[in-house]
Each structure stands twice: as structure tokens, then as C-alpha cells.
Scaffold this motif. Structure first.
Motif, mmCIF file in Angstrom:
data_model
loop_
_atom_site.group_PDB
_atom_site.id
_atom_site.type_symbol
_atom_site.label_atom_id
_atom_site.label_comp_id
_atom_site.label_asym_id
_atom_site.label_seq_id
_atom_site.Cartn_x
_atom_site.Cartn_y
_atom_site.Cartn_z
ATOM 1 N N UNK A 153 22.409 51.062 17.185
ATOM 2 C CA UNK A 153 21.115 51.651 16.963
ATOM 3 C C UNK A 153 20.988 53.245 17.203
ATOM 4 N N UNK A 154 21.916 53.720 17.842
ATOM 5 C CA UNK A 154 21.979 55.141 17.998
ATOM 6 C C UNK A 154 22.411 55.636 16.678
ATOM 7 N N UNK A 155 23.305 55.231 15.842
ATOM 8 C CA UNK A 155 23.498 55.545 14.645
ATOM 9 C C UNK A 155 22.288 55.527 13.748
ATOM 10 N N UNK A 156 21.558 54.366 13.765
ATOM 11 C CA UNK A 156 20.207 54.096 13.029
ATOM 12 C C UNK A 156 19.377 55.200 13.407
ATOM 13 N N UNK A 157 18.932 55.260 14.655
ATOM 14 C CA UNK A 157 18.147 56.597 14.930
ATOM 15 C C UNK A 157 18.326 57.986 14.352
ATOM 16 N N UNK A 158 19.721 58.313 14.504
ATOM 17 C CA UNK A 158 20.214 59.678 13.964
ATOM 18 C C UNK A 158 19.815 59.654 12.474
ATOM 19 N N UNK A 159 20.377 58.530 11.902
ATOM 20 C CA UNK A 159 20.408 58.473 10.506
ATOM 21 C C UNK A 159 18.889 58.681 10.051
ATOM 22 N N UNK A 160 17.966 57.855 10.494
ATOM 23 C CA UNK A 160 16.666 57.988 10.149
ATOM 24 C C UNK A 160 15.769 59.262 10.449
ATOM 25 N N UNK A 161 16.049 59.892 11.610
ATOM 26 C CA UNK A 161 15.788 61.337 11.927
ATOM 27 C C UNK A 161 16.328 62.336 11.105
ATOM 28 N N UNK A 162 17.560 62.213 10.529
ATOM 29 C CA UNK A 162 18.333 63.316 9.666
ATOM 30 C C UNK A 162 17.711 62.959 8.136
ATOM 31 N N UNK A 163 16.939 61.954 7.751
ATOM 32 C CA UNK A 163 16.388 61.636 6.482
ATOM 33 C C UNK A 163 17.546 60.621 5.445
ATOM 34 N N UNK A 164 18.458 59.943 6.378
ATOM 35 C CA UNK A 164 19.157 58.959 5.645
ATOM 36 C C UNK A 164 20.683 59.686 5.061
ATOM 37 N N UNK A 165 20.853 61.001 5.661
ATOM 38 C CA UNK A 165 22.045 61.709 5.443
ATOM 39 C C UNK A 165 23.318 61.256 6.017
#
Length: 70
Positions: free
Chosen positions: A58-70
Motif C-alpha cells: 500500500x505504501x508503494x501504491x500511495x507513493x506511485x499514485x502521488x508521483x503520477x505513476x512514475x
């Protein structure tokens, strides 16, 4: 982070919700770098300053979502 337990107390840096990086005096570039560092940690559980705890996926999902899928 407590390395022996894999527990991260993230405070307001990351939580399960809309992350805010555009407040006055915020530095979005520094915040993004902080999120990238947290996403690379080998955590078992994240205890945020707000909301429910979550796991590494979930941490990785949240970060990826915030960074725009990068």
C-alpha cells in the motif's frame, strides 16, 4: 524506521489519502524525494500520523499514485 520490526512511523509524510505538497513554504521536489526514499524501505507496516496503518504494498501504491505513476 525500526529496522528489527520493519515498522515505519511516517507521521505526516505519507498516509493513506490525498497527499498534500502544495502548502505555503512546501517544497514539492524535496517531498517527492522523501516519498521515493520511503517507498524503497523494506517495511512491514506503516503507522501514519492520520488514519489506519498499512503495509509495504500500500505504501508503494500511495507513493506511485502521488508521483503520477512514475
Amino acid at each position: 524506521m525500526e529496522e528489527h520490526t520493519g515498522t515505519l512511523y511516517s507521521g505526516d509524510v505519507v498516509y493513506d489519502g490525498h497527499l498534500v505538497d502544495d502548502l505555503p513554504e512546501s517544497d514539492p521536489a524535496v517531498y517527492r524525494r522523501s516519498l521515493e526514499v520511503l517507498a524503497r524501505l523494506d517495511v512491514a507496516v506503516v503507522h501514519p500520523g492520520h488514519g489506519r496503518s498499512f503495509d509495504r504494498a500500500r505504501l508503494r501504491h500511495i507513493v506511485t499514485r502521488h508521483l503520477g505513476g512514475r
